[in-house]
Scaffold this active site. Structure first.
Site, PDB file in Angstrom:
ATOM      1  N   GLU A 101       0.832  -1.206   0.000  1.00 22.52           N
ATOM      2  CA  GLU A 101       0.000   0.000   0.000  1.00 22.52           C
ATOM      3  C   GLU A 101       0.868   1.257   0.000  1.00 22.52           C
ATOM      4  OE1 GLU A 101      -2.970   2.248  -0.652  1.00 22.52           O
ATOM      5  OE2 GLU A 101      -3.371   0.102  -0.430  1.00 22.52           O
ATOM      6  N   GLU A 148       1.370   6.472  -6.980  1.00 23.31           N
ATOM      7  CA  GLU A 148       0.271   7.371  -7.362  1.00 23.31           C
ATOM      8  C   GLU A 148       0.675   8.831  -7.214  1.00 23.31           C
ATOM      9  OE1 GLU A 148      -3.459   6.517  -5.535  1.00 23.31           O
ATOM     10  OE2 GLU A 148      -3.639   4.579  -6.534  1.00 23.31           O
TER      11      GLU A 148
END
Length: 128
Positions: free
Chosen positions: A70, A77
């Site tokens: 994550e 991102e």
């Protein structure tokens, strides 16, 4: 001796930066919070159930892998967003690949968790 002290000071600072990154993941990323809460639940299970050591280590390893994935996904991102905020199919593909990696390890972690609970079902039922 001064070189060693400087080296150790840099290493300690690097732990601080890593801690900031973990805090940022939990504070700013919705999925980071979800994984952190799930990880905390798993840690409580490990602490309060008499599972075999190898099962505990496997559960903790899976938590670490999911949170690590994550964190990498969030970093990718953000890096992509620095490149462009406009829709770009190449950036979309990169983000999808990173998110897919998180999904793969999250599913694997869930399978491992369920397998360990089933294997130790008598222990789990005996606690109630």
């Amino acid at each position: 001796m001064a070189g060693l002290v400087n080296y150790l000071a840099r290493q300690i600072r690097s732990f601080g930066y890593a801690g900031k990154g973990i805090a940022r993941l939990v504070r700013e990323e919705p999925h980071g919070r979800i994984h952190a809460v799930a990880g905390a639940v798993v840690i409580l299970i490990v602490l309060f159930t008499p599972f075999p050591l190898m099962d505990d280590l496997m559960l903790l390893s899976m938590v670490g892998l999911v949170i690590m994935a994550e964190a990498f996904n969030a970093a990718i991102e953000r890096l992509c967003d620095l490149y462009t905020r406009d829709h770009d199919p190449r950036i979309a593909a990169i983000k999808d690949l990173a998110a897919g990696a998180v999904l793969v390890i999250a599913i694997a972690a869930a399978i491992v968790g369920v397998a360990i609970l089933v294997k130790n079902w008598e222990v789990v039922v005996g606690m109630w």
